[in-house]
Design a protein around this motif. Sequence first.
Motif, mmCIF file in Angstrom:
data_model
loop_
_atom_site.group_PDB
_atom_site.id
_atom_site.type_symbol
_atom_site.label_atom_id
_atom_site.label_comp_id
_atom_site.label_asym_id
_atom_site.label_seq_id
_atom_site.Cartn_x
_atom_site.Cartn_y
_atom_site.Cartn_z
ATOM 1 N N GLY A 197 0.823 -1.212 0.000
ATOM 2 C CA GLY A 197 0.000 0.000 0.000
ATOM 3 C C GLY A 197 0.854 1.259 0.000
ATOM 4 O O GLY A 197 0.543 2.240 -0.692
ATOM 5 N N ILE A 198 1.941 1.231 0.782
ATOM 6 C CA ILE A 198 2.847 2.386 0.814
ATOM 7 C C ILE A 198 3.557 2.524 -0.532
ATOM 8 O O ILE A 198 3.705 3.632 -1.059
ATOM 9 N N ASP A 199 3.976 1.394 -1.092
ATOM 10 C CA ASP A 199 4.657 1.445 -2.395
ATOM 11 C C ASP A 199 3.732 2.015 -3.470
ATOM 12 O O ASP A 199 4.158 2.786 -4.331
ATOM 13 N N GLU A 200 2.474 1.609 -3.407
ATOM 14 C CA GLU A 200 1.535 1.995 -4.463
ATOM 15 C C GLU A 200 0.977 3.413 -4.276
ATOM 16 O O GLU A 200 0.848 4.159 -5.259
ATOM 17 N N HIS A 201 0.676 3.750 -3.027
ATOM 18 C CA HIS A 201 -0.044 5.011 -2.801
ATOM 19 C C HIS A 201 0.816 6.126 -2.197
ATOM 20 O O HIS A 201 0.395 7.281 -2.180
ATOM 21 N N GLY A 202 1.984 5.758 -1.667
ATOM 22 C CA GLY A 202 2.839 6.784 -1.063
ATOM 23 C C GLY A 202 2.769 6.756 0.453
ATOM 24 O O GLY A 202 2.138 5.880 1.046
ATOM 25 N N PRO A 203 3.460 7.728 1.099
ATOM 26 C CA PRO A 203 3.538 7.759 2.567
ATOM 27 C C PRO A 203 2.171 7.828 3.235
ATOM 28 O O PRO A 203 1.185 8.292 2.632
ATOM 29 N N VAL A 204 2.121 7.390 4.471
ATOM 30 C CA VAL A 204 0.897 7.481 5.265
ATOM 31 C C VAL A 204 0.457 8.943 5.338
ATOM 32 O O VAL A 204 1.269 9.835 5.615
ATOM 33 N N ARG A 205 -0.809 9.166 5.067
ATOM 34 C CA ARG A 205 -1.291 10.555 4.928
ATOM 35 C C ARG A 205 -1.429 11.281 6.262
ATOM 36 O O ARG A 205 -1.108 12.460 6.391
ATOM 37 N N GLU A 206 -1.986 10.594 7.270
ATOM 38 C CA GLU A 206 -2.204 11.258 8.552
ATOM 39 C C GLU A 206 -2.286 10.213 9.647
ATOM 40 O O GLU A 206 -2.110 9.026 9.400
ATOM 41 N N GLY A 207 -2.540 10.664 10.847
ATOM 42 C CA GLY A 207 -2.621 9.731 11.960
ATOM 43 C C GLY A 207 -1.274 9.555 12.638
ATOM 44 O O GLY A 207 -0.298 10.247 12.334
ATOM 45 N N VAL A 208 -1.213 8.586 13.542
ATOM 46 C CA VAL A 208 -0.037 8.458 14.408
ATOM 47 C C VAL A 208 1.222 8.137 13.610
ATOM 48 O O VAL A 208 2.317 8.588 13.957
#
Lengths: 130, 274
Positions: free
Chosen positions: A88-99
């Motif tokens: 998911g990180i590879d496909e969509h990029g860094p975590v958007r928000e949250g901890v």
Amino acid sequence: MSLYYVQKFLYELNRSEQVQAAFRADATATVESFVSEGADLSEEEVAALVMPDIGKLFHLGCNGQILMHFAAFHQIEWQDYLQRMRDGIDEHGPVREGVYAMTGYEGTDAHSTALGQNSAVGQQNTNGDR
Amino acid sequence: MPLVFAGVCSHAPGITGRADQADPVVRDGFYAAFEQMRHDLETTKPDAVVIVAAEHFANFFMNNMPSFAIGMADFYDGPIEDPDWLAIDKFRAPGSRDISTRLIAEVMETADVSYCEEWKFDHGIAVPLHFLTPNFDLPVIPVNINCQGPPLTPLARAWNFGEALRRACDAVPERIAIVGTGGISHWPATPDSGKINEAWDRDFLDRWCRNDRDDLLDYTDESVYADAGQGGFEIRTFLTVAAAAQGAIGTVHFCEPIPIFAVSCTIATYDLAG
């Protein structure tokens, strides 16, 4: 977009056998019912919940302590669960928000590098074991 | 009656749920340390055990997240997770509404706390109970500290809460034990699950054993996240037990990284008689 309501839906699902039964019977209707009660979910979030798209949900910022139970509910094996998040990180990029976005989460390699810069002598990370 | 037992242990769900995937030598050493902790706990003949946990969105969510909560019921059901996933059967653990009520009233004199007449145990309490009170024959007083949903409970307040808990435990006539549960460095349930910062863990446990308040509070959430992951936020449970031990010196009985369990699996106690 509301990370709060995505996680709230998963929190309710994880806790309630009734919600779990409804979700098994009709995932779309169950999420839409949640929306009709006031939950502010985007189409992207609804789709990720219904699919389920574990990688997208992690990218959106879902806490793993909530998300891992959703994966178990779908009989997703542990290593597969971890891999789906990496994908998911590879496909969509860094975590958007949250901890996990606290210091920016850009995947395991970047995180290992960051950890190495923070005196992480002796850190353990065995590929076959994680 | 003065507090009769104080210790800490790990609670990661993999400890039971993924037991078959761990190095059996290290795993069995950890289980043996847990068994010794059970023996040591039973030797003190407690009337109830306070479990200071960092629960994981099983009862508390960001719609109403207390910094501190204490259970106030005569029983608690668990685990909230799938029993096959956690490898712990459904159980009903005894509580004590009576003892809880008196502890809560005393804690409230000096600390703000929510009370809960209903509480479903997740792995944060179920795993320790599985090893420490396997017959579910000892009343449990569950305590939660917000280690999951920022803004988190400040470390100094976790310390003050531990002092309040100690005053409360000492004020009741029953023999009370306290056990903190949590991980030290870990990145649970994320792509980094299995990463463990062993050096950070050993430094933290050195501070914990010395029971040095200033050293134990000398962390920020940012530094903990960078060095020890979001799982490191659970050091609050260890800090609370340290404060409750009132300067007692600790001993680490077991601390070894078990990556498939996602933590340095830890068993440690304070010498309250020292």
